[in-house]
Scaffold this active site. Structure first.
Site, mmCIF file in Angstrom:
data_model
loop_
_atom_site.group_PDB
_atom_site.id
_atom_site.type_symbol
_atom_site.label_atom_id
_atom_site.label_comp_id
_atom_site.label_asym_id
_atom_site.label_seq_id
_atom_site.Cartn_x
_atom_site.Cartn_y
_atom_site.Cartn_z
ATOM 1 N N CYS A 2 -29.030 0.666 0.607
ATOM 2 C CA CYS A 2 -28.949 1.025 -0.794
ATOM 3 C C CYS A 2 -28.885 2.554 -0.917
ATOM 4 C CB CYS A 2 -30.113 0.531 -1.648
ATOM 5 S SG CYS A 2 -30.248 -1.250 -1.714
ATOM 6 N N ARG A 27 -24.261 3.213 2.647
ATOM 7 C CA ARG A 27 -25.595 2.625 2.753
ATOM 8 C C ARG A 27 -25.647 1.186 2.264
ATOM 9 N NH1 ARG A 27 -29.553 6.520 3.458
ATOM 10 N NH2 ARG A 27 -31.105 5.053 2.706
ATOM 11 N N TRP A 76 -27.341 -2.800 -0.991
ATOM 12 C CA TRP A 76 -27.241 -3.699 0.151
ATOM 13 C C TRP A 76 -28.257 -4.799 -0.144
ATOM 14 C CZ3 TRP A 76 -30.269 -5.505 4.294
ATOM 15 C CH2 TRP A 76 -29.549 -6.105 5.341
ATOM 16 N N ASN A 102 -34.509 1.256 -3.541
ATOM 17 C CA ASN A 102 -34.076 0.978 -2.168
ATOM 18 C C ASN A 102 -35.313 0.556 -1.399
ATOM 19 O OD1 ASN A 102 -32.890 1.047 0.407
ATOM 20 N ND2 ASN A 102 -33.490 3.183 0.684
ATOM 21 N N GLY A 103 -35.222 -0.542 -0.625
ATOM 22 C CA GLY A 103 -36.377 -0.990 0.156
ATOM 23 C C GLY A 103 -36.748 -2.412 -0.212
ATOM 24 N N GLU A 481 -21.803 -1.964 24.294
ATOM 25 C CA GLU A 481 -21.415 -1.162 23.131
ATOM 26 C C GLU A 481 -19.995 -1.520 22.674
ATOM 27 O OE1 GLU A 481 -22.849 0.469 20.994
ATOM 28 O OE2 GLU A 481 -21.397 1.832 20.101
ATOM 29 N N LYS A 485 -19.157 -2.973 18.935
ATOM 30 C CA LYS A 485 -18.178 -2.339 18.033
ATOM 31 C C LYS A 485 -17.156 -3.369 17.565
ATOM 32 C CE LYS A 485 -19.636 0.674 17.079
ATOM 33 N NZ LYS A 485 -20.784 1.388 17.625
ATOM 34 N N GLU A 488 -18.664 -5.899 14.975
ATOM 35 C CA GLU A 488 -18.952 -5.394 13.631
ATOM 36 C C GLU A 488 -17.694 -4.983 12.873
ATOM 37 O OE1 GLU A 488 -20.808 -1.152 15.183
ATOM 38 O OE2 GLU A 488 -21.386 -1.841 13.215
ATOM 39 N N HIS A 504 -22.653 -16.531 36.746
ATOM 40 C CA HIS A 504 -23.873 -17.299 36.496
ATOM 41 C C HIS A 504 -23.820 -18.013 35.147
ATOM 42 C CE1 HIS A 504 -25.632 -15.670 40.095
ATOM 43 N NE2 HIS A 504 -25.270 -14.454 39.696
ATOM 44 N N LYS A 601 -25.265 1.377 6.721
ATOM 45 C CA LYS A 601 -25.412 2.416 7.724
ATOM 46 C C LYS A 601 -26.873 2.660 8.102
ATOM 47 C CE LYS A 601 -23.713 5.872 10.113
ATOM 48 N NZ LYS A 601 -23.004 5.435 11.316
HETATM 49 C C1 F6R Z 1 -23.525 0.085 15.191
HETATM 50 C C2 F6R Z 1 -24.545 0.783 14.441
HETATM 51 C C3 F6R Z 1 -25.931 0.233 14.424
HETATM 52 C C4 F6R Z 1 -26.966 1.369 14.528
HETATM 53 C C5 F6R Z 1 -28.386 0.797 14.379
HETATM 54 C C6 F6R Z 1 -29.433 1.883 14.533
HETATM 55 O O1 F6R Z 1 -22.304 0.730 15.129
HETATM 56 O O2 F6R Z 1 -24.282 1.776 13.823
HETATM 57 O O3 F6R Z 1 -26.105 -0.708 15.438
HETATM 58 O O4 F6R Z 1 -26.812 1.995 15.759
HETATM 59 O O5 F6R Z 1 -28.519 0.199 13.126
HETATM 60 O O6 F6R Z 1 -29.266 2.879 13.567
HETATM 61 P P1 F6R Z 1 -29.955 4.301 13.711
HETATM 62 O O7 F6R Z 1 -29.346 4.962 14.889
HETATM 63 O O8 F6R Z 1 -29.667 5.008 12.427
HETATM 64 O O9 F6R Z 1 -31.422 4.042 13.918
#
Ligand code: F6R
Length: 606
Positions: A2, A27, A76, A102-103, A481, A485, A488, A504, A601
């Protein structure tokens, strides 16, 4: 999650509010809304819509009344689906007080029950609406003082929150409060701002103030008063925002993500600056490392993957045990942690609730906390004993790219430093690795030259049902990773495996045409041979193999060349093609690259 913004001042509020929301949309983008004070004592003007900010902007047209004070929210969803009714702001029953939040208000059910019994009518399913009704009552008790009401209400709330409130009887005043969720004040000239982060107001002012835990900000166009919940005035340090408004713009790139991929050489160079070649001993300043027996890295998502690479480097160079823990799991399993444990939370945002809670848990057990973070002044570094800031600059795309790269660099710097003070790494090896580190920006530049052919190659696989990523040693977290990517961004099934683990079980997933991306260990190494066998195993079952390798690799169907580097540093180079594959797959599938579905984010809820 949010985004929250408030504006009061000489300008018409709509434009700074919309601009703030645009910057904060990363956000959360389930709905957006705005409330404005139009005339003293009148009902507030409010408009809100489910979906992205664009939906709200479409209906605003030219019907917005003039106002110099208002609040805006981008959501969000947590409590209640992404509907118009659940969109913020939420009003009290007189329509004169509006709240954005937010929260999560953990005790909202009991609050709502007693408010309904007292006659309040609720119009949404959210936890946040209770705050509007509570503030409305509290304000009456406090003779129409919104800030006093906020202080009282915060004491009744459990959970995490940033709240902004306005009331039309007090035009020009915005009151905000925070607990476990971010809120900054932007100090303008004849205008002031409140927002979830500085990007919301950076094009208006570079002067900012942060709020501490359980503090209330009471702002007008000319005044800013910060108090604790008892009403004591708090002194806050003003700071200057170091980055430019243009850093949060797309600058000609189609998407923020692509721009951020291309910013990686600079981000790496900035993070290394002044921290190698004689300066490495500076980096763990402020933390006593005597008697440290083990290292525990706590993080989520991409930051967790960076932590996994860190484990390989730190264990090797500093000869100390390193556990890497999913922050969301850590405190729920009674882990062994004490004053001899160095805990390293890694977080781009510095606000991730799971990571913050893991940090607090470890701190309570006496652990020493050394954060790796990209956002100065955020909660995680504030609650840590010391911090190593990554200098990735603002990362706007929801999928992390340049922040990951700089988190890797931070892991290497910490590994070298611990190795040096523990006497487990030779001066020659430090010098060699530092030279390789210094060359990374240039080598990432070289990898970026492969972006266009790689985008073309990726389009061959847009209809694949699934894509697998294989790696060994530090290539394994790199594979994780790559898969994260792709999931998502492209919304397709993707998994990362350690090459040796395939037989396995996971090899059963391979069928004719399954694309498999193989991150090849350095040519000539023992692991490169092992990985070559793993690739033959999947090819024999019909997989199409795309190898990311520093030299020719005949067995692959497609080869993406990356420069040679020290084996532990290879993820910095190898992840770039993986980011590009995910990016292009999302573009080709028509997905929203910068704001993928269901994500946000900054994940400030557990
Ligand atoms: C993936 C991504 C998330 C963040 C995770 C931690 O692309 O961005 O997996 O890495 O939510 O976020 P931070 O680093 O802000 O604690």
């Amino acid at each position: 999650m949010c985004g929250i913004v408030g504006y009061t001042g000489k300008a018409l509020a709509l434009s700074p509010l919309l601009e703030g929301l645009r910057k904060l949309e990363y956000r959360g983008y389930d709905s957006a809304g705005i409330a404005l004070v139009t005339a003293a004592g009148e009902k507030l003007w409010i408009e809100k819509r489910a979906g992205k900010l664009g939906n709200l902007e479409e209906i605003l047209g030219d019907k917005v009344p003039n106002s110099h004070c208002g609040i805006g929210h981008t959501r969000w969803a947590t409590h209640g689906g992404p509907t118009d009714e659940n969109a913020h702001p939420h009003l009290d029953n007189e329509g004169k007080l509006a709240v954005i939040h937010n929260g999560i208000i953990e005790n909202y059910l009991e609050l709502r029950k007693s408010l309904e019994e007292a006659g309040h009518i609720f119009n949404s399913e959210t936890d946040s609406e209770s705050v509007a009704h509570l503030l409305s009552d509290a304000r009456k008790e406090h003779k129409g003082d919104l800030a006093a009401a906020m202080r009282q209400v915060c004491k009744e709330l459990r959970g995490s929150f940033t709240i902004l409130a306005i009331h039309s009887d007090e035009p020009g005043r915005i009151v905000g409060a925070r607990r476990n969720s971010p809120l900054v004040v932007g100090i303008g000239n004849g205008e002031n701002f409140l927002a979830s982060d500085v990007s919301a107001f950076i094009s208006y002012t570079k002067r900012a103030l942060e709020l501490g835990q359980d503090e209330v900000a009471d702002i007008t166009a000319e005044t800013i008063v910060i108090t604790d919940l008892a009403g004591n005035v708090m002194n806050q340090n003003e700071y200057e925002i170091s980055w430019d408004a243009s850093a949060a713009e797309r600058g000609g790139f189609e998407h923020f993500m692509l721009k951020e991929i291309f910013e990686q050489p600079k981000a790496i160079a900035d993070t290394l600056l002044g921290r190698i070649k004689g300066f490495n001993s500076e980096i763990l300043k402020g933390i006593d490392l005597d008697g440290i027996e083990k290292v525990v890295i706590v993080a989520c998502g991409t930051a967790f993957n960076a932590g996994l690479v860190g484990k390989y480097a730190i264990e090797k160079w500093a000869n100390i045990a390193v556990d890497v823990e999913l922050a969301s799991e850590y405190r729920y399993r009674d882990p062994s942690v004490d004053k001899n444990t160095l805990v390293i939370p890694i977080s781009q945002s510095g606000e991730t609730m799971d990571t913050l809670m893991a940090l607090r848990f470890a701190k309570n057990k006496g652990a020493r906390i050394f954060a790796v973070c990209n956002t100065s002044g955020s909660t995680i570094p504030r609650e840590s004993d010391a911090v190593l800031y990554t200098h990735a600059g603002p990362e706007i795309a929801v999928a992390s790219t340049k922040a990951f790269e700089t988190q890797l660099v931070a892991m290497y710097l910490i590994g070298l430093h611990l190795g040096r003070i523990r006497g487990t790494i030779s001066a020659e090896l430090i010098a060699e690795i530092e030279s390789e580190l210094a060359e990374l920006p240039g080598k990432v530049e070289q990898v970026l030259e492969t972006v266009e052919p790689l985008r073309e190659l990726t389009r061959k696989f847009t209809s694949a049902a699934s894509m697998l990523f294989l790696g060994r040693h530090v290539g394994f977290p790199t594979a994780l990773e790559g898969a994260l990517k792709l999931k998502e961004l492209a919304y397709m099934h993707a998994e990362g495996f350690a090459g040796g683990e395939l037989k396995h079980g996971p090899i059963a997933l391979i069928e004719n045409g399954t694309p498999v991306v193989a991150i090849m260990p350095a040519a000539g190494s023992l692991l490169a041979e092992k990985m070559a066998s793993n690739i033959q195993e999947v090819k024999a079952r019909g997989a199409v193999v795309i190898a990311i390798a520093d030299s020719g690799f005949e067995a692959a169907d497609y080869l993406v060349r990356i420069p040679t580097t020290h084996e532990f540093l290879q993820p910095v180079l190898a992840v770039v093609p993986l980011q590009v594959i995910a990016y292009e797959m999302a573009v080709a599938r028509g997905n929203d690259v910068d704001q993928p579905r269901n994500l946000a984010k900054s994940v400030t809820v557990e």
